[in-house]
Design a protein around this motif. Structure first.
Motif, mmCIF file in Angstrom:
data_model
loop_
_atom_site.group_PDB
_atom_site.id
_atom_site.type_symbol
_atom_site.label_atom_id
_atom_site.label_comp_id
_atom_site.label_asym_id
_atom_site.label_seq_id
_atom_site.Cartn_x
_atom_site.Cartn_y
_atom_site.Cartn_z
ATOM 1 N N TYR A 147 28.724 -20.489 64.384
ATOM 2 C CA TYR A 147 28.228 -21.858 64.279
ATOM 3 C C TYR A 147 26.978 -22.089 65.121
ATOM 4 C CZ TYR A 147 32.507 -23.096 61.838
ATOM 5 O OH TYR A 147 33.518 -23.176 60.922
ATOM 6 N N ASP A 148 26.905 -21.479 66.288
ATOM 7 C CA ASP A 148 25.757 -21.746 67.163
ATOM 8 C C ASP A 148 25.634 -20.634 68.195
ATOM 9 O OD1 ASP A 148 23.627 -22.839 68.470
ATOM 10 O OD2 ASP A 148 24.724 -24.529 69.347
ATOM 11 N N ARG A 149 24.495 -19.962 68.222
ATOM 12 C CA ARG A 149 24.230 -18.953 69.244
ATOM 13 C C ARG A 149 23.448 -19.535 70.419
ATOM 14 N NH1 ARG A 149 24.718 -13.546 67.594
ATOM 15 N NH2 ARG A 149 25.414 -13.330 65.425
ATOM 16 N N ILE A 150 22.727 -20.605 70.160
ATOM 17 C CA ILE A 150 21.809 -21.125 71.169
ATOM 18 C C ILE A 150 22.564 -21.717 72.351
ATOM 19 C CG2 ILE A 150 19.987 -22.819 71.581
ATOM 20 C CD1 ILE A 150 19.356 -22.554 68.546
ATOM 21 N N ALA A 169 2.834 -26.734 75.384
ATOM 22 C CA ALA A 169 4.143 -27.388 75.369
ATOM 23 C C ALA A 169 4.582 -27.690 73.940
ATOM 24 C CB ALA A 169 4.084 -28.669 76.193
ATOM 25 N N VAL A 170 3.657 -28.204 73.131
ATOM 26 C CA VAL A 170 3.995 -28.503 71.739
ATOM 27 C C VAL A 170 4.337 -27.226 70.983
ATOM 28 C CG1 VAL A 170 3.073 -29.372 69.561
ATOM 29 C CG2 VAL A 170 2.667 -30.628 71.678
ATOM 30 N N ALA A 171 3.593 -26.150 71.243
ATOM 31 C CA ALA A 171 3.863 -24.881 70.571
ATOM 32 C C ALA A 171 5.248 -24.346 70.929
ATOM 33 C CB ALA A 171 2.786 -23.863 70.948
ATOM 34 N N LEU A 172 5.610 -24.446 72.201
ATOM 35 C CA LEU A 172 6.929 -23.983 72.622
ATOM 36 C C LEU A 172 8.031 -24.821 71.984
ATOM 37 C CD1 LEU A 172 6.303 -23.288 76.424
ATOM 38 C CD2 LEU A 172 6.666 -21.593 74.616
ATOM 39 N N ALA A 173 7.819 -26.133 71.932
ATOM 40 C CA ALA A 173 8.825 -27.016 71.326
ATOM 41 C C ALA A 173 8.985 -26.721 69.840
ATOM 42 C CB ALA A 173 8.435 -28.470 71.550
ATOM 43 N N LEU A 174 7.856 -26.512 69.134
ATOM 44 C CA LEU A 174 7.926 -26.209 67.706
ATOM 45 C C LEU A 174 8.600 -24.871 67.455
ATOM 46 C CD1 LEU A 174 4.420 -27.438 66.483
ATOM 47 C CD2 LEU A 174 6.650 -28.532 66.106
ATOM 48 N N ALA A 175 8.316 -23.883 68.316
ATOM 49 C CA ALA A 175 8.947 -22.576 68.157
ATOM 50 C C ALA A 175 10.461 -22.677 68.343
ATOM 51 C CB ALA A 175 8.359 -21.587 69.165
ATOM 52 N N GLY A 224 16.496 -24.891 64.225
ATOM 53 C CA GLY A 224 16.690 -25.826 63.128
ATOM 54 C C GLY A 224 17.454 -25.270 61.945
ATOM 55 N N PRO A 225 17.006 -24.140 61.343
ATOM 56 C CA PRO A 225 17.731 -23.625 60.179
ATOM 57 C C PRO A 225 19.183 -23.273 60.483
ATOM 58 C CG PRO A 225 15.560 -22.611 60.361
ATOM 59 C CD PRO A 225 15.785 -23.371 61.625
ATOM 60 N N ARG A 226 19.448 -22.726 61.656
ATOM 61 C CA ARG A 226 20.821 -22.345 62.025
ATOM 62 C C ARG A 226 21.697 -23.581 62.206
ATOM 63 N NH1 ARG A 226 17.234 -18.727 63.449
ATOM 64 N NH2 ARG A 226 17.759 -16.508 63.499
ATOM 65 N N TRP A 227 21.158 -24.591 62.854
ATOM 66 C CA TRP A 227 21.931 -25.826 63.023
ATOM 67 C C TRP A 227 22.136 -26.517 61.681
ATOM 68 C CZ3 TRP A 227 21.675 -29.414 67.769
ATOM 69 C CH2 TRP A 227 21.992 -28.677 68.927
ATOM 70 N N TYR A 228 21.139 -26.475 60.828
ATOM 71 C CA TYR A 228 21.260 -27.104 59.514
ATOM 72 C C TYR A 228 22.384 -26.458 58.716
ATOM 73 C CZ TYR A 228 20.295 -28.311 54.672
ATOM 74 O OH TYR A 228 20.421 -28.727 53.366
ATOM 75 N N ASP A 229 22.413 -25.119 58.697
ATOM 76 C CA ASP A 229 23.443 -24.416 57.932
ATOM 77 C C ASP A 229 24.839 -24.729 58.466
ATOM 78 O OD1 ASP A 229 21.585 -23.266 56.265
ATOM 79 O OD2 ASP A 229 21.445 -21.394 57.405
ATOM 80 N N GLY A 230 24.988 -24.681 59.800
ATOM 81 C CA GLY A 230 26.300 -24.957 60.371
ATOM 82 C C GLY A 230 26.755 -26.377 60.131
ATOM 83 N N THR A 231 25.841 -27.332 60.273
ATOM 84 C CA THR A 231 26.197 -28.734 60.066
ATOM 85 C C THR A 231 26.450 -29.017 58.593
ATOM 86 O OG1 THR A 231 24.861 -29.349 61.986
ATOM 87 C CG2 THR A 231 25.457 -31.105 60.454
ATOM 88 N N ARG A 232 25.682 -28.389 57.717
ATOM 89 C CA ARG A 232 25.880 -28.600 56.276
ATOM 90 C C ARG A 232 27.282 -28.166 55.858
ATOM 91 N NH1 ARG A 232 25.531 -25.184 52.222
ATOM 92 N NH2 ARG A 232 24.565 -23.614 53.568
ATOM 93 N N ILE A 233 27.751 -27.052 56.396
ATOM 94 C CA ILE A 233 29.113 -26.607 56.087
ATOM 95 C C ILE A 233 30.123 -27.646 56.551
ATOM 96 C CG2 ILE A 233 30.854 -24.872 56.671
ATOM 97 C CD1 ILE A 233 28.583 -22.825 56.824
ATOM 98 N N ALA A 234 29.901 -28.183 57.753
ATOM 99 C CA ALA A 234 30.866 -29.132 58.328
ATOM 100 C C ALA A 234 30.935 -30.442 57.552
ATOM 101 C CB ALA A 234 30.510 -29.411 59.785
ATOM 102 N N VAL A 235 29.836 -30.871 56.949
ATOM 103 C CA VAL A 235 29.824 -32.183 56.288
ATOM 104 C C VAL A 235 30.009 -32.098 54.780
ATOM 105 C CG1 VAL A 235 28.381 -33.176 58.101
ATOM 106 C CG2 VAL A 235 27.305 -32.231 56.059
ATOM 107 N N THR A 236 30.114 -30.879 54.223
ATOM 108 C CA THR A 236 30.244 -30.767 52.764
ATOM 109 C C THR A 236 31.476 -29.994 52.314
ATOM 110 O OG1 THR A 236 28.850 -28.761 52.720
ATOM 111 C CG2 THR A 236 27.745 -30.895 52.428
ATOM 112 N N THR A 237 32.088 -29.207 53.187
ATOM 113 C CA THR A 237 33.176 -28.326 52.781
ATOM 114 C C THR A 237 34.523 -29.037 52.874
ATOM 115 O OG1 THR A 237 31.930 -26.416 53.597
ATOM 116 C CG2 THR A 237 34.297 -26.100 53.203
ATOM 117 N N CYS A 241 12.313 -25.353 67.830
ATOM 118 C CA CYS A 241 12.860 -26.059 66.676
ATOM 119 C C CYS A 241 12.907 -25.159 65.441
ATOM 120 C CB CYS A 241 12.047 -27.313 66.376
ATOM 121 S SG CYS A 241 12.194 -28.605 67.642
ATOM 122 N N ALA A 242 11.874 -24.334 65.261
ATOM 123 C CA ALA A 242 11.834 -23.435 64.113
ATOM 124 C C ALA A 242 12.958 -22.407 64.176
ATOM 125 C CB ALA A 242 10.480 -22.717 64.053
ATOM 126 N N TYR A 243 13.313 -21.988 65.394
ATOM 127 C CA TYR A 243 14.397 -21.016 65.538
ATOM 128 C C TYR A 243 15.764 -21.680 65.374
ATOM 129 C CZ TYR A 243 17.561 -17.613 67.614
ATOM 130 O OH TYR A 243 18.593 -16.746 67.828
#
Length: 548
Positions: A306-309, A403-409, A415-428, A411-413
């Motif tokens: 669900y989450d490595r971060i 600072a903005v570059a670090l924040a975007l990096a 975001g997709p993992r959190w989206y997948d985990g949360t999508r499973i939780a709210v749709t399954t 989020c890019a790392y």
């Protein structure tokens, strides 16, 4: 509201005129005194709280799959509501009862208005209240530990919106209740006003956490470190003595309860607190967490799925903070949460310890605060401006760009993992087989009041509401072998049972339960819901004289 100060550039106040809490001499930033009077804090906390409640509440009854532990705690809460004692079967001191007594209070009004709604899936909704309070306490604690507003908000978001949190905080676990009380204890211990009653209150909240889930004993050293750092030097010994005394006196009420009932020590014909503690300390281990294929390894992988971060990043951050404690202002401010993470991680790394899936719940708020504190340190290092105007003009754009570059990096790392985990939780919908099996048992069995069925506790209350006799008609499957009060009513063993609802939990644990194992072996499926390992089989017992 008082803003946080950089201890390097903050003006030094003479010792004799310095108000509490000091800013420069202790090497930590000045925390906010009146969080409730700050509109930006209230707005940010309110928005995040709304997001957390929506995400955690969406699809809450359908995912994750109902667990036997959830059913047990809720059934024990039902027993308290109904005046049947501290449990729906013999209370054997497996955990202190305060946890499900709180659940009984939380679910009392819904159960009073609609008794049939006292089921695991429906009553998960009450956990939203616990999650919301805990999330707010994470924010308040972050601010009291001198985190800037955005970092405290980040900690709150990490704690409440991580897919790992979304899944585990939905479930009716004692750990979630205990975390709420633990966070309250830390928040009181870190109070900027340093009133003595705050430290007494911290001790009382800590004791409540331990009596809710005894494993919260592990984080008490981290709590007392926080209390030490935030107490006034003149009254520190008195304040900490009061906190420890309050915690100990309330905590000793549990063995005193057992003593007054004559159940403190083992004896013939009764359960005992000693046997309950002995069981918890000697239960079979699940293997080393880093040995592939062990039970603990599988639990770790389920967390990281669900989450490595949050788990890995928080653990690395906590170890770094502890290593740099002597010279880092952030490390000293977050010493308590970092120590809590280290202690919980050390226990999980025992070579042959028992590691339950809900264990990580206790670490989630501290992991979130440590990660947020690390992000604040990095931001401060990147965005810190030089003292001269020329240097500021030359570097400000580059620093903000970095600072903005670090924040975007980040989020890019993440975001997709959190989206997948949360999508499973709210749709399954993981609980459709349970619901279908419960309906079948309620509608297809001719005479529920005279039928005996083995089930796991996730379905126990469903069948009670369907008309099965609590305790001896609908039987929590473990009790068919382990509770003398139940086995005495089964002189013929498995032959005295009519049905077995073979859920994954029942099939997994039947190998160690002779009556349950025999009942499954001497039965045939009459209805199956779901497929694969998650299927639920309704099996009818066949006796030597033919089918019942």
């Amino acid at each position: 509201m008082t803003s946080t100060l950089d201890p390097v550039t903050a003006p030094q106040i003479p010792a004799q005129r310095r108000p509490a809490p000091p800013a420069g001499a202790t090497g930590r930033a000045l925390p906010p005194r009146r969080l409730r009077s700050s509109r930006p804090d209230l707005l940010l906390c309110g928005v995040l709280l709304l997001a957390i409640l929506v995400v955690q509440g969406w699809n809450i009854s359908a995912y994750p799959a109902l667990s036997d532990d959830e059913g047990t705690y809720l059934a024990q809460a039902w027993a308290v509501q109904e005046g049947r004692g501290l449990a729906h079967y013999t209370y054997w001191y497996d955990h202190p009862p305060l946890g499900w007594i709180q659940l009984a209070v939380l679910t009392w009004i819904p159960a009073l208005l609609s008794p049939e709604s006292m089921t695991v899936g429906t009553m998960r909704a009450v956990m939203l209240l616990i999650s919301g309070i805990s999330a707010v306490l994470v924010y308040v604690l972050g601010r009291r530990l001198a985190l800037p507003r955005w970092a405290a908000g980040l900690g709150m978001a990490l704690f409440g919106l991580s897919p790992l949190s979304v899944v585990l905080q939905r479930e009716i676990f004692l750990d979630n209740l205990a975390v709420m009380w633990t966070l309250l204890a830390f928040t009181l211990a870190a109070s900027p006003s340093r009133h003595l009653w705050h430290h007494f209150g911290a001790g009382m909240a800590a004791a409540t956490a331990v009596l809710t889930k005894e494993t919260m004993l592990l984080v008490l050293p981290a709590l007392f470190v926080t209390a030490w750092r935030h107490s006034h030097q003149d009254t520190r010994k008195f304040a900490l003595t009061g906190a420890v005394t309050a915690c100990a006196l309330i905590g000793f009420s549990y063995p005193l309860f057992a003593l007054l009932k004559g159940e403190l020590l083992p004896g013939a014909g009764h359960v005992s607190l000693w046997d309950g503690v002995k069981y918890q300390m000697t239960r079979p281990g699940s293997g080393f967490i880093l040995d592939q294929g062990s039970g603990s390894w599988n639990v770790l992988q389920s967390w990281l799925y669900y989450d490595r971060i949050l788990p890995l990043g928080g653990l690395a951050g906590a170890l770094l903070l502890l290593a740099t404690w002597r010279w880092s202002v952030t490390a000293r401010a977050l010493a308590g949460p970092a120590l809590a993470v280290a202690i919980l991680a050390a226990l999980a790394l025992r070579p042959d310890g028992y590691l339950p899936a809900m264990y990580v719940i206790q670490a989630l708020p501290f992991l979130a605060l440590v990660l947020a504190g690390g992000a604040a340190s990095i931001a401060h290092a990147v965005l810190r401006r030089g003292r001269s105007g020329k240097e500021r003009r030359a570097t400000v754009y580059g620093r903000y760009t970095l600072a903005v570059a670090l924040a975007l990096a980040a989020c890019a790392y993440a975001g997709p993992r959190w989206y997948d985990g949360t999508r499973i939780a709210v749709t399954t919908d993981a609980n459709a087989p349970y619901e279908a099996a419960s309906r079948w048992m309620a509608e297809k069995v001719p005479d529920p009041a005279r039928t005996r069925v083995l089930v796991d506790d996730a379905m126990w209350l469903d069948l009670v509401h369907a008309g099965y006799e609590p305790g001896l008609g609908v039987i929590w499957f473990y009790k068919a072998d382990l509770d003398p009060a139940v086995t005495r009513t089964m002189p013929k063993g498995w032959r005295d049972i009519d049905y077995v609802v073979a859920s994954p939990t029942v099939r997994r644990d039947a190998k160690d339960l002779p009556n349950v194992k025999a009942a499954i072996e001497h039965s045939r499926p009459v209805a199956v819901f779901g497929t694969g390992e998650d299927r639920i089989e309704i099996r009818k017992i066949a006796t030597a004289g033919g089918e019942r």
